[in-house]
Design a protein around this motif. Structure first.
Motif, PDB file in Angstrom:
ATOM      1  N   GLY A   1       0.810  -1.207   0.000  1.00 22.08           N
ATOM      2  CA  GLY A   1       0.000   0.000   0.000  1.00 22.08           C
ATOM      3  C   GLY A   1       0.841   1.252   0.000  1.00 22.08           C
ATOM      4  N   SER A   2       0.172   2.352   0.271  1.00 23.52           N
ATOM      5  CA  SER A   2       0.852   3.639   0.334  1.00 23.52           C
ATOM      6  C   SER A   2       0.297   4.450   1.491  1.00 23.52           C
ATOM      7  N   LEU A   3       1.105   5.353   1.982  1.00 27.23           N
ATOM      8  CA  LEU A   3       0.694   6.261   3.051  1.00 27.23           C
ATOM      9  C   LEU A   3       1.037   7.679   2.618  1.00 27.23           C
ATOM     10  N   GLU A   4      -0.016   8.465   2.393  1.00 28.09           N
ATOM     11  CA  GLU A   4       0.176   9.854   1.978  1.00 28.09           C
ATOM     12  C   GLU A   4       0.043  10.761   3.195  1.00 28.09           C
ATOM     13  N   VAL A   5       0.998  11.664   3.378  1.00 27.61           N
ATOM     14  CA  VAL A   5       1.007  12.596   4.500  1.00 27.61           C
ATOM     15  C   VAL A   5       0.691  13.989   3.964  1.00 27.61           C
ATOM     16  N   LEU A   6      -0.365  14.602   4.514  1.00 32.23           N
ATOM     17  CA  LEU A   6      -0.810  15.911   4.039  1.00 32.23           C
ATOM     18  C   LEU A   6      -0.940  16.882   5.200  1.00 32.23           C
ATOM     19  N   ALA A   7      -0.603  18.144   4.952  1.00 32.91           N
ATOM     20  CA  ALA A   7      -0.835  19.204   5.925  1.00 32.91           C
ATOM     21  C   ALA A   7      -2.249  19.751   5.720  1.00 32.91           C
ATOM     22  N   VAL A   8      -2.982  19.958   6.826  1.00 36.24           N
ATOM     23  CA  VAL A   8      -4.332  20.508   6.764  1.00 36.24           C
ATOM     24  C   VAL A   8      -4.251  22.006   7.045  1.00 36.24           C
ATOM     25  N   LEU A   9      -4.563  22.811   6.044  1.00 39.06           N
ATOM     26  CA  LEU A   9      -4.439  24.259   6.143  1.00 39.06           C
ATOM     27  C   LEU A   9      -5.651  24.869   6.863  1.00 39.06           C
ATOM     28  N   PRO A  10      -5.552  26.122   7.312  1.00 43.25           N
ATOM     29  CA  PRO A  10      -6.652  26.746   8.064  1.00 43.25           C
ATOM     30  C   PRO A  10      -7.984  26.778   7.321  1.00 43.25           C
ATOM     31  N   ASP A  11      -7.956  26.794   5.978  1.00 43.31           N
ATOM     32  CA  ASP A  11      -9.209  26.810   5.219  1.00 43.31           C
ATOM     33  C   ASP A  11      -9.733  25.403   4.936  1.00 43.31           C
ATOM     34  N   SER A  12      -9.148  24.399   5.619  1.00 40.55           N
ATOM     35  CA  SER A  12      -9.546  22.990   5.530  1.00 40.55           C
ATOM     36  C   SER A  12      -9.096  22.291   4.248  1.00 40.55           C
ATOM     37  N   THR A  13      -8.381  22.996   3.378  1.00 43.33           N
ATOM     38  CA  THR A  13      -7.780  22.326   2.230  1.00 43.33           C
ATOM     39  C   THR A  13      -6.519  21.600   2.694  1.00 43.33           C
ATOM     40  N   THR A  14      -6.040  20.692   1.873  1.00 43.07           N
ATOM     41  CA  THR A  14      -4.857  19.920   2.237  1.00 43.07           C
ATOM     42  C   THR A  14      -3.710  20.188   1.270  1.00 43.07           C
ATOM     43  N   GLN A  15      -2.500  20.042   1.800  1.00 45.11           N
ATOM     44  CA  GLN A  15      -1.278  20.247   1.017  1.00 45.11           C
ATOM     45  C   GLN A  15      -0.415  19.002   1.157  1.00 45.11           C
ATOM     46  N   PRO A  16      -0.258  18.223   0.075  1.00 42.81           N
ATOM     47  CA  PRO A  16       0.532  16.992   0.165  1.00 42.81           C
ATOM     48  C   PRO A  16       1.985  17.279   0.534  1.00 42.81           C
ATOM     49  N   LEU A  17       2.499  16.510   1.479  1.00 39.65           N
ATOM     50  CA  LEU A  17       3.899  16.644   1.876  1.00 39.65           C
ATOM     51  C   LEU A  17       4.752  15.558   1.232  1.00 39.65           C
ATOM     52  N   PHE A  18       4.391  14.307   1.474  1.00 39.19           N
ATOM     53  CA  PHE A  18       5.124  13.195   0.869  1.00 39.19           C
ATOM     54  C   PHE A  18       4.275  11.928   0.934  1.00 39.19           C
ATOM     55  N   THR A  19       4.674  10.942   0.145  1.00 38.01           N
ATOM     56  CA  THR A  19       3.982   9.651   0.094  1.00 38.01           C
ATOM     57  C   THR A  19       5.007   8.538   0.243  1.00 38.01           C
ATOM     58  N   THR A  20       4.699   7.561   1.070  1.00 37.05           N
ATOM     59  CA  THR A  20       5.577   6.402   1.229  1.00 37.05           C
ATOM     60  C   THR A  20       4.881   5.138   0.726  1.00 37.05           C
ATOM     61  N   ASN A  21       5.677   4.219   0.191  1.00 40.24           N
ATOM     62  CA  ASN A  21       5.187   2.877  -0.084  1.00 40.24           C
ATOM     63  C   ASN A  21       5.288   2.052   1.196  1.00 40.24           C
ATOM     64  N   ILE A  22       4.322   1.154   1.397  1.00 39.30           N
ATOM     65  CA  ILE A  22       4.311   0.306   2.593  1.00 39.30           C
ATOM     66  C   ILE A  22       4.159  -1.155   2.174  1.00 39.30           C
ATOM     67  N   ALA A  23       4.989  -2.004   2.755  1.00 32.67           N
ATOM     68  CA  ALA A  23       4.818  -3.456   2.633  1.00 32.67           C
ATOM     69  C   ALA A  23       4.638  -3.989   4.048  1.00 32.67           C
ATOM     70  N   ALA A  24       3.460  -4.548   4.326  1.00 31.52           N
ATOM     71  CA  ALA A  24       3.141  -5.018   5.677  1.00 31.52           C
ATOM     72  C   ALA A  24       2.861  -6.512   5.665  1.00 31.52           C
ATOM     73  N   ASN A  25       3.425  -7.212   6.622  1.00 31.31           N
ATOM     74  CA  ASN A  25       3.128  -8.626   6.827  1.00 31.31           C
ATOM     75  C   ASN A  25       2.412  -8.767   8.161  1.00 31.31           C
ATOM     76  N   THR A  26       1.217  -9.360   8.132  1.00 30.45           N
ATOM     77  CA  THR A  26       0.419  -9.500   9.342  1.00 30.45           C
ATOM     78  C   THR A  26      -0.032 -10.943   9.505  1.00 30.45           C
ATOM     79  N   SER A  27      -0.404 -11.287  10.726  1.00 27.24           N
ATOM     80  CA  SER A  27      -0.983 -12.601  11.022  1.00 27.24           C
ATOM     81  C   SER A  27      -2.348 -12.396  11.656  1.00 27.24           C
ATOM     82  N   ILE A  28      -3.278 -13.268  11.314  1.00 28.06           N
ATOM     83  CA  ILE A  28      -4.605 -13.241  11.918  1.00 28.06           C
ATOM     84  C   ILE A  28      -4.881 -14.600  12.540  1.00 28.06           C
TER      85      ILE A  28
END
Length: 228
Positions: A139-166
């Motif tokens: 997956g991916s994780l996008e990090v955004l700053a939330v500005l005072p007018d409620s709009t968002t400003q993208p900062l950076f995006t990371t790729n994620i590889a997760a291994n989980t057990s259920i």
């Protein structure tokens, strides 16, 4: 099951009535609720080991969990937004990220709340084991700053590889699960603040996923799948 998925337990064939037991071959397929267009998986036949010390034996094939993964991926259940008002343990802000990554501090001098958008890039891969199964998620994780007018400003995006057990258990005529995060890997996919070493953020991103995403997933898993 819920408002996202339905489970089909219809019979694949007539019940086999034998002297020591009755054998029921059920479909056991999970589909997106109201939006079924066909599964990308093929069910493989399997047999239950010959045992006779219990009145009922119920076996699930990998196909059941694969179709579950497909149904919930199609419904967008693996996507999640974490914002200041929904973060349980601390307020995430550009100031926190800026204290770790100088590039963020230079890019966003004024502290702003941060929004995280977690998205699955493909259908999670299921591998069945005894009493549990593993789920590999890209997956991916996008990090955004939330500005005072409620709009968002993208900062950076990371790729994620997760291994989980259920781990699995049956309670109150439902199949329930408990999710455990085994391994996380991050890589920088895109940055509006300039290049930085993603290893600087691994601890805080792992902490956010452990404290926000895993409890949310377990709350949903605890509701369980109804059994036939």
């Amino acid at each position: 099951v819920d408002d996202l998925a339905e489970v089909d337990y219809s019979l694949n064939s007539l019940p086999a009535v034998l002297q020591p037991f009755i054998d029921l071959d059920l479909k056991g397929m999970v589909v997106p609720a109201g939006n079924y267009t066909g599964s990308p998986y093929m069910a493989a036949p399997f047999t239950i080991p010959d045992q006779s010390d219990s009145m009922l034996y119920l076996a699930f094939s990998e196909y059941f969990f694969q179709t579950s993964s497909f149904a919930y991926y199609t419904a967008g259940a693996f996507n999640m937004t974490i914002a200041e008002e929904t973060c349980s343990y601390f307020n995430i802000s550009t100031e926190i990220f800026g204290s770790i990554i100088p590039e963020v501090a230079k890019y966003s001098v004024t502290p702003y709340p941060v929004m995280l958008k977690l998205m699955a890039a493909e259908i999670p891969i299921i591998s069945l084991e005894r009493d549990s199964f593993t789920v590999d998620i890209q997956g991916s994780l996008e990090v955004l700053a939330v500005l005072p007018d409620s709009t968002t400003q993208p900062l950076f995006t990371t790729n994620i590889a997760a291994n989980t057990s259920i781990s699995l258990n049956i309670f109150d005529q439902k199949l329930m699960g408990s999710l455990c995060l085994n391994r996380l890997q991050f890589s920088l996919a895109h940055s509006n603040v300039g290049f930085f070493e993603i290893s600087l953020l691994e601890n805080i991103l792992s902490y956010i996923l452990q404290t926000e995403v895993i409890p949310s997933a377990n709350a949903k898993l605890s509701k369980g799948f109804p059994l036939p």
